[in-house]
Motif scaffolding. Structure first.
Motif, PDB file in Angstrom:
ATOM      1  N   UNK A  94       0.831  -1.207   0.000  1.00 26.78           N
ATOM      2  CA  UNK A  94       0.000   0.000   0.000  1.00 26.78           C
ATOM      3  C   UNK A  94       0.868   1.261   0.000  1.00 26.78           C
ATOM      4  N   UNK A  95       1.899   1.278   0.834  1.00 30.63           N
ATOM      5  CA  UNK A  95       2.786   2.439   0.899  1.00 30.63           C
ATOM      6  C   UNK A  95       3.541   2.618  -0.419  1.00 30.63           C
ATOM      7  N   UNK A 108      13.501  -9.077  -0.381  1.00 26.98           N
ATOM      8  CA  UNK A 108      13.679  -8.559  -1.744  1.00 26.98           C
ATOM      9  C   UNK A 108      12.432  -7.828  -2.226  1.00 26.98           C
ATOM     10  N   UNK A 109      12.552  -7.014  -3.273  1.00 27.03           N
ATOM     11  CA  UNK A 109      11.464  -6.094  -3.630  1.00 27.03           C
ATOM     12  C   UNK A 109      10.381  -6.656  -4.539  1.00 27.03           C
ATOM     13  N   UNK A 165       2.683  -7.283  -6.326  1.00 24.92           N
ATOM     14  CA  UNK A 165       1.396  -7.199  -5.635  1.00 24.92           C
ATOM     15  C   UNK A 165       0.782  -5.808  -5.793  1.00 24.92           C
ATOM     16  N   UNK A 166       1.615  -4.783  -5.802  1.00 23.31           N
ATOM     17  CA  UNK A 166       1.116  -3.422  -5.982  1.00 23.31           C
ATOM     18  C   UNK A 166       0.421  -3.277  -7.337  1.00 23.31           C
ATOM     19  N   UNK A 167       1.058  -3.767  -8.388  1.00 20.35           N
ATOM     20  CA  UNK A 167       0.454  -3.694  -9.726  1.00 20.35           C
ATOM     21  C   UNK A 167      -0.804  -4.553  -9.803  1.00 20.35           C
ATOM     22  N   UNK A 207      -4.931 -12.409  -1.839  1.00 17.31           N
ATOM     23  CA  UNK A 207      -4.829 -13.853  -1.617  1.00 17.31           C
ATOM     24  C   UNK A 207      -5.021 -14.637  -2.904  1.00 17.31           C
ATOM     25  N   UNK A 208      -5.791 -14.092  -3.828  1.00 13.40           N
ATOM     26  CA  UNK A 208      -5.979 -14.751  -5.116  1.00 13.40           C
ATOM     27  C   UNK A 208      -4.661 -14.824  -5.880  1.00 13.40           C
ATOM     28  N   UNK A 209      -3.841 -13.789  -5.784  1.00 12.78           N
ATOM     29  CA  UNK A 209      -2.532 -13.812  -6.446  1.00 12.78           C
ATOM     30  C   UNK A 209      -1.673 -14.942  -5.887  1.00 12.78           C
ATOM     31  N   UNK A 210      -1.672 -15.122  -4.573  1.00 16.11           N
ATOM     32  CA  UNK A 210      -0.899 -16.214  -3.961  1.00 16.11           C
ATOM     33  C   UNK A 210      -1.419 -17.560  -4.447  1.00 16.11           C
ATOM     34  N   UNK A 211      -2.723 -17.680  -4.558  1.00  7.07           N
ATOM     35  CA  UNK A 211      -3.321 -18.921  -5.038  1.00  7.07           C
ATOM     36  C   UNK A 211      -2.885 -19.237  -6.466  1.00  7.07           C
TER      37      UNK A 211
END
Length: 481
Positions: A47-48, A64-65, A71-73, A86-90
């Protein structure tokens, strides 16, 4: 057209896996407030970062970045919700499962591959880690993709796959560095464990070229990402915090043998199958089986010595255990079903192994790990004062993420490691308070530790009004006077 058809079919398989997990775990994915404290850290950093703050120079970050940026995009596209994250992790988990299945299927067949995949999917906490906003599984997923791309090279000898594998592994390291131990193992995988070639003292030109084609893109991409995000100029955040961890034997995480044994006890049946598989690898000389065996031994040795040891490291050993179990399944399958003439004596050992396996399945104790506590009353208070808040100080940033409020980037990660290593001191915390003068303060994790500092406590009492405290004083909410 054939390649396009295969790609579409593979994409459908991955999406079916995602759909299946969403179906059986939709309520936890959408409604669980926080699976782990790391979720809050990863989400607030994202978020930041999306608000224009830079990693390392402004946002304190000991990882690491790549994941934060990705996740930001992702959230910019699909909205800043816990469900989307959480969907991205899935999706990463689906990619890992897909690569895992195909690696095994190509050598041992569909039945051992499907069995091993089910074992991995049902291994201790794998499903939970598949829907938690944490970086370990994405890193392992990219590492598995890298290995799978090397496997594709061995099938068709197109060096494009080697280059792509090196790039993918660089992305794995730039997600979480804990897959670095696989680098020397992958070197052996590239040369296909050709012991005769090594013994002859004449390493072929082909092996040298292939190794360079993998290593150079890996190093180049890793360095470019690090330079772009100024990662290498902040080694204190990335290295010192992890290495300077004083012993704390009151926590199970510092008793490596006991904690590792506790984790392994959840999958005794899988380990038993893996032991059968190890025997089959050496008995039938499955050369490719040396890789998961070496992976398992290396990972266990590392986890026995790395402190503190966290439960989310478990996939580091669950993956090779289930991979080796596939060889055990293949051995049992061949023993029972692939012999035209059944010899009763020859079936005694396989039958005994199956009986032992069934017994271990029954005896393996269930040990689910619940999500961390949530306090909806605290959340409602944060939302109540949201409109008058520019900054919120909190040791549990998940509250800030849900409210879409900024925390001082210097304390975006107020983790156990950071406090235990002394990287974040009471004076620094007080300086952050004095610099930002946050309109809200939420203490929910390190309340007693923070309030034990007299200067910190005096500053709060002088400038803030307490609006909430729970019955035991472990959670508190303050607003600026």
């Amino acid at each position: 057209m054939t390649r396009l058809k295969n790609f579409i079919n593979q994409l459908i398989i991955i999406l079916l896996f995602v759909g299946f997990v969403l179906t059986i775990r939709f309520q936890p994915i959408s409604q669980t407030f926080e699976f782990d404290y790391d979720e809050g850290f990863n989400l607030i950093k994202t978020f930041l970062y999306s608000q224009g703050f830079s990693l390392y120079t402004q946002i304190w970050n000991d990882q690491p970045p790549l994941f934060t940026v990705l996740l930001s995009h992702w959230l910019n596209l699909f909205g800043y919700s816990i469900f989307a994250a959480r969907l991205l992790i899935l999706l990463f988990s689906a990619l890992l499962i897909y690569c895992f299945y195909n690696l095994i299927s190509s050598e041992l067949g569909k039945i051992p591959a499907l069995t091993a995949t089910i074992l991995l999917f049902t291994s201790w906490l794998y499903i939970r880690l598949s829907i938690s906003v944490m970086i370990g599984l994405p890193s392992l997923s990219l590492a598995m993709l890298s290995i799978y791309l090397l496997h594709l090279y061995k099938q068709n000898h197109r060096r494009f796959y080697i280059i792509l594998s090196g790039i993918t592994f660089a992305l794995s390291l730039q997600t979480k560095l804990f897959t670095i131990f696989l680098v020397p193992l992958i070197f052996f995988y590239i040369i296909d464990f050709n012991i005769k070639t090594i013994a002859s003292r004449k390493i072929s030109k082909k092996i040298l070229i292939n190794t360079a084609l993998w290593l150079i893109p890996l190093g180049l991409i890793y360095i470019l990402i690090g330079v772009f995000f100024q990662q290498f100029w902040n080694h204190d955040q990335l290295i010192t915090t992890h290495l300077n961890q004083p012993q704390n034997l009151t926590l199970e995480n510092f008793n490596n043998r006991e904690y590792l044994s506790s984790m392994l006890s959840q999958d005794y049946d899988y380990i038993f199958l893996a032991c059968i598989g190890i025997g089959a690898i050496f008995l039938k000389r499955y050369r490719n089986g040396i890789f998961p065996f070496a992976w398992l031994i290396t990972a266990v040795l590392i986890l026995l010595n790395h402190q503190p040891l966290w439960y989310h490291y478990y996939p580091l050993i669950a993956i090779p255990i289930c991979w080796l179990a596939a060889y055990g399944v293949a051995f049992l399958y061949d023993s029972f079903f692939k012999k035209k003439l059944i010899n009763t004596k020859q079936l005694i050992i396989p039958s005994l192994l199956v009986v032992i396996l069934i017994g271990l399945v029954i005896l393996t104790p269930p040990n689910p790990k619940g999500s961390v506590p949530r306090n909806m009353e605290l959340m409602q208070l944060v939302l109540k004062y949201k409109d008058s808040t520019n900054w919120i100080f909190t040791d549990r940033p998940i509250y800030a993420f849900y409210a879409r409020l900024r925390v001082p980037p210097e304390i975006a990660v107020m983790s156990y490691k950071r406090l235990n290593s002394g990287e974040l001191t009471s004076q620094e915390i007080l300086s952050v308070l004095q610099k930002y003068r946050p309109e809200q303060i939420v203490l929910s994790r390190w309340t007693y530790q923070l309030k034990s500092d007299n200067k910190f406590l005096a500053y709060i009492n002088a400038n803030y009004s307490k609006t909430y405290t729970n019955s035991i004083g472990s959670e508190e909410h303050y607003i600026w006077k």
